[in-house]
Design an enzyme around this catalytic site. Structure first.
Site, mmCIF file in Angstrom:
data_model
loop_
_atom_site.group_PDB
_atom_site.id
_atom_site.type_symbol
_atom_site.label_atom_id
_atom_site.label_comp_id
_atom_site.label_asym_id
_atom_site.label_seq_id
_atom_site.Cartn_x
_atom_site.Cartn_y
_atom_site.Cartn_z
ATOM 1 N N LYS A 1 1.095 -1.483 0.073
ATOM 2 C CA LYS A 1 0.192 0.074 -0.091
ATOM 3 C C LYS A 1 1.036 1.453 0.310
ATOM 4 C CE LYS A 1 -1.375 2.495 2.951
ATOM 5 N NZ LYS A 1 -1.722 4.195 1.760
ATOM 6 N N GLU B 1 -1.172 7.436 -0.026
ATOM 7 C CA GLU B 1 -2.853 7.865 -1.718
ATOM 8 C C GLU B 1 -1.922 8.890 -2.387
ATOM 9 O OE1 GLU B 1 -4.411 8.566 2.455
ATOM 10 O OE2 GLU B 1 -4.808 10.715 1.495
ATOM 11 N N GLY C 1 7.237 5.602 6.820
ATOM 12 C CA GLY C 1 6.451 6.120 7.235
ATOM 13 C C GLY C 1 6.997 7.445 8.333
ATOM 14 N N GLY C 2 5.404 8.168 9.349
ATOM 15 C CA GLY C 2 6.261 8.707 10.066
ATOM 16 C C GLY C 2 5.834 8.648 12.136
ATOM 17 N N THR D 1 2.081 7.405 13.237
ATOM 18 C CA THR D 1 1.487 6.229 12.649
ATOM 19 C C THR D 1 2.181 5.201 12.941
ATOM 20 O OG1 THR D 1 1.186 8.045 10.798
ATOM 21 C CG2 THR D 1 0.915 5.553 10.232
ATOM 22 N N GLY D 2 3.597 5.203 12.569
ATOM 23 C CA GLY D 2 4.732 3.894 13.676
ATOM 24 C C GLY D 2 4.302 3.264 14.375
ATOM 25 N N CYS E 1 13.747 11.448 5.022
ATOM 26 C CA CYS E 1 14.081 11.286 6.416
ATOM 27 C C CYS E 1 15.393 11.112 7.028
ATOM 28 C CB CYS E 1 13.262 9.437 6.706
ATOM 29 S SG CYS E 1 14.790 8.723 5.446
ATOM 30 N N GLU F 1 10.658 16.803 13.275
ATOM 31 C CA GLU F 1 10.619 17.159 12.399
ATOM 32 C C GLU F 1 9.068 17.419 11.792
ATOM 33 O OE1 GLU F 1 9.599 12.820 10.221
ATOM 34 O OE2 GLU F 1 11.317 12.742 9.231
HETATM 35 P P1 NDP Z 1 2.736 8.467 7.074
HETATM 36 O O1 NDP Z 1 3.319 7.731 8.744
HETATM 37 O O2 NDP Z 1 1.668 9.823 6.713
HETATM 38 O O3 NDP Z 1 2.318 7.041 6.304
HETATM 39 C C1 NDP Z 1 2.930 7.217 5.841
HETATM 40 C C2 NDP Z 1 1.908 5.780 4.970
HETATM 41 O O4 NDP Z 1 1.241 5.092 6.386
HETATM 42 C C3 NDP Z 1 0.668 6.062 4.057
HETATM 43 O O5 NDP Z 1 1.185 5.059 2.812
HETATM 44 C C4 NDP Z 1 0.217 6.284 5.101
HETATM 45 O O6 NDP Z 1 -1.550 6.036 4.169
HETATM 46 C C5 NDP Z 1 0.258 5.201 5.910
HETATM 47 N N1 NDP Z 1 -1.251 5.122 7.052
HETATM 48 C C6 NDP Z 1 -1.202 5.990 7.784
HETATM 49 N N2 NDP Z 1 -1.844 5.995 8.908
HETATM 50 C C7 NDP Z 1 -1.808 4.181 8.627
HETATM 51 C C8 NDP Z 1 -2.517 3.667 9.659
HETATM 52 N N3 NDP Z 1 -3.346 3.465 11.094
HETATM 53 N N4 NDP Z 1 -2.150 2.067 8.818
HETATM 54 C C9 NDP Z 1 -1.165 2.051 8.468
HETATM 55 N N5 NDP Z 1 -1.262 2.991 7.846
HETATM 56 C C10 NDP Z 1 -1.702 3.916 7.866
HETATM 57 O O7 NDP Z 1 4.182 8.931 6.040
HETATM 58 P P2 NDP Z 1 5.044 10.217 4.886
HETATM 59 O O8 NDP Z 1 3.808 9.538 4.232
HETATM 60 O O9 NDP Z 1 3.402 11.362 5.656
HETATM 61 O O10 NDP Z 1 6.249 10.069 4.723
HETATM 62 C C11 NDP Z 1 6.564 10.774 5.529
HETATM 63 C C12 NDP Z 1 6.827 10.423 7.011
HETATM 64 O O11 NDP Z 1 8.175 9.060 6.869
HETATM 65 C C13 NDP Z 1 8.789 11.197 7.402
HETATM 66 O O12 NDP Z 1 8.116 11.230 8.978
HETATM 67 C C14 NDP Z 1 9.692 10.417 6.897
HETATM 68 O O13 NDP Z 1 10.712 10.973 8.263
HETATM 69 C C15 NDP Z 1 9.241 9.191 7.112
HETATM 70 N N6 NDP Z 1 10.336 8.748 6.103
HETATM 71 C C16 NDP Z 1 10.898 7.771 6.667
HETATM 72 C C17 NDP Z 1 12.079 7.561 5.825
HETATM 73 C C18 NDP Z 1 13.424 6.217 6.953
HETATM 74 O O14 NDP Z 1 14.375 5.760 5.911
HETATM 75 N N7 NDP Z 1 13.202 5.958 8.016
HETATM 76 C C19 NDP Z 1 12.703 7.068 4.167
HETATM 77 C C20 NDP Z 1 10.969 8.029 4.333
HETATM 78 C C21 NDP Z 1 10.404 8.515 5.057
HETATM 79 P P3 NDP Z 1 -1.421 8.152 3.577
HETATM 80 O O15 NDP Z 1 -0.891 8.240 3.579
HETATM 81 O O16 NDP Z 1 -1.737 7.209 2.268
HETATM 82 O O17 NDP Z 1 -2.402 7.644 3.979
#
Ligand code: NDP
Length: 489
Positions: free
Chosen positions: A174, A177, A227-228, A231-232, A283, A384
């Site tokens: 996934k 979006e 991701g963030g 969310t993690g 990131c 961040e």
């Molecule tokens: P998010 O955490 O908002 O989203 C990441 C993904 O998780 C998206 O596909 C999102 O879906 C999905 N998501 C959101 N909520 C849920 C949930 N409850 N359950 C399952 N999936 C969910 O991050 P961003 O997309 O805003 O990305 C930016 C973040 O990613 C930054 O914090 C950055 O530091 C981090 N990042 C880390 C990296 C690393 O290597 N450590 C590399 C790149 C980025 P949708 O957005 O479609 O709603």
């Protein structure tokens, strides 16, 4: 053509919904794509489960799986222009940056293809008896939910898909979006390369509706998420009731430490690249500049002078040096961090307001921004912002530099600039982060592990550990001469 890929079939969303994808550089419509719901997520998990339990992929010899990944690398190179264009339209990033990413992505598939093909992770154990045949073998984890962000959509996806497949797993992907298109193209490449039906599945849609079920479904064995931080944490909690394996690549608030004996021009040049690349939506961005007191004024003056020259523009503007932010909501968030920093006492040296150029009014642009005289407690220093915002702090000596650098909940990456090799290694050893650059910033190679300490994540991507993440070790013990032991006599 429908855009969800489930069980080897392209399909529309069960509820018939679509979502418009617009380029963040100017708001133009890229395409309307199918928007999955929970029903589609469940169907994709069922397809991946069936392909894992009954399909050929987990039982395909590792060398053959590796060869398929090498074919994928060739297809990515063949279709590089289409992939790069799709990535730039979704993210707004410069085409040339998407092209660089494509080279890295093909290399990632090649690396895991070769690693898988080489095999060699299984081993014979000397169990201390000639009548024992003891082996440790490495098996795929099972069905993996792969959830990825919008900043490097295909790169982050490749870091998961390539090792997951090399190890013999099946998966449901996934993507964000906001940036679905290169994931769609990747599914086509996997199918063309000959991946069996159901091994790779794609659902598009929002995290709350499509992502969440992928993290709690009991048929899923592992969740790998980039991701963030917030969310993690939610994903870790959602995976806990069924005790899934969880791999998390989260954010960073990465220090870039510059000592007075650093090579001035090079350190300035990299300080700019560290934080303003892709408008800070990286990131590992070097968003916290820590400068030795005696160098501070000259260094910050030069950073500001050169950052002022960075030209904003869309993916196909050859004069642009960086692009827009991903969305209006994200720009609002970045602006709020800058406002909070100023309210908390930071000194604005550059940027801090949306550009007035009418040519940029259709996109979510925000200029390179430099906040000087920052302090560790400020929210713009701690959190961040994920935008083109550089905070500057001063330090007096090595101990203070290390203390400031480590004063964060994150631990993804950091850099140290100095002409003193011994000091560089001392500082590198004391930084609590997964990657340290000495007199450099941002490079990585697929052979070396990537990931975070502290709240930057759990586990590692890339390198041998990146493959191990998608494997389970199993100890098989064979007694070659079984006879009664008579323990209870
Ligand atoms: P998010 O955490 O908002 O989203 C990441 C993904 O998780 C998206 O596909 C999102 O879906 C999905 N998501 C959101 N909520 C849920 C949930 N409850 N359950 C399952 N999936 C969910 O991050 P961003 O997309 O805003 O990305 C930016 C973040 O990613 C930054 O914090 C950055 O530091 C981090 N990042 C880390 C990296 C690393 O290597 N450590 C590399 C790149 C980025 P949708 O957005 O479609 O709603």
């Amino acid at each position: 053509m429908p855009e969800l890929f489930i069980g080897g079939q392209w399909t529309t969303a069960a509820e018939g919904r679509t979502r418009e994808i617009r380029c963040p550089a100017d708001g133009t419509l890229v395409a309307a794509v199918d928007e999955a719901g929970p029903e589609d997520a469940a169907a994709a998990v069922a397809a991946a489960r069936d392909a894992f339990d009954r399909g050929p992929w987990p039982r395909t010899p590792a060398a053959e799986r590796g060869r398929l990944l090498l074919r994928v690398a060739c297809l990515l190179e063949r279709d590089k222009a289409a992939f790069a264009r799709a990535e730039s339209l979704d993210t707004g990033k410069r085409l040339v940056e998407s092209e660089y990413d494509m080279d890295d992505i093909a290399n990632c598939f090649r690396y895991f293809g070769n690693l898988g093909a080489a095999g060699g992770t299984d081993r014979v154990v000397d169990a201390g008896s000639p009548e024992t045949d003891s082996r440790v073998v490495h098996e795929p984890v099972g069905v993996c939910s792969l959830i990825t962000p919008w900043n490097y959509p295909l790169l982050q996806t490749a870091w998961k898909v390539a090792p997951a497949l090399a190890a013999g797993n099946t998966f449901v992907l996934k993507p964000s979006e906001l940036t679905p298109h290169t994931a769609i193209l990747l599914m086509r490449a996997l199918a063309e390369a000959g991946l069996p039906d159901g091994a790779a599945n794609l659902v598009l849609g929002a995290g709350d509706t499509v992502g969440a079920p992928l993290t709690s479904d009991e048929r899923v064995d592992m969740v790998s998420f980039t991701g963030g931080l917030v969310t993690g944490r939610r994903i870790m909690a959602a995976a806990a009731p069924t005790v899934k394996k969880v791999a998390l690549e989260l954010g960073g608030k990465n220090p870039n430490i510059v000592f007075a004996d650093a090579e001035f021009d090079t350190a300035v040049d990299y300080a700019l690249m560290a934080v303003f690349l892709h408008s800070g939506q990286v990131c590992s961005a070097g968003a916290r500049l820590l400068v030795e007191d005696s160098l501070h004024d000259a260094f910050v003056d030069e950073v500001v002078r050169r950052a002022r020259e960075i030209r904003l523009g869309g993916p196909f503007d050859e004069h642009a040096r960086t692009g827009p932010l991903i969305s209006a909501a994200h720009r609002d968030k970045v602006e709020a961090y800058v406002a909070a920093g100023l309210a908390e006492g930071a000194v604005l040296r550059l940027g801090g307001a949306r550009p007035e150029d009418p040519a940029l009014s259709g996109g979510f642009y925000y200029p390179p921004t430099v906040l000087d005289e920052c302090a560790p407690g400020m929210s713009v220093v701690r959190d961040e912002s994920f935008g083109p915002v550089l905070t500057v702090e001063r330090f007096r000596d090595e101990d203070e530099a290390v203390a400031l650098a480590n004063d964060t909940v994150y631990g993804l990456a950091g850099a140290v600039w100095t002409g003193d090799a011994e000091r560089a290694h001392r500082v590198a050893a004391r930084l609590r982060c997964g990657t340290v650059w000495i007199n450099d910033f941002h490079p990585y190679v697929p052979q070396a592990e990537w990931g975070g300490m502290k709240q930057s994540g759990v586990g590692r991507e890339l390198g041998p550990a990146g493959l191990a993440e998608y494997q389970e070790a199993k100890h098989i013990w064979r007694n070659t001469a079984p006879r009664p032991q008579r323990w209870f006599e």
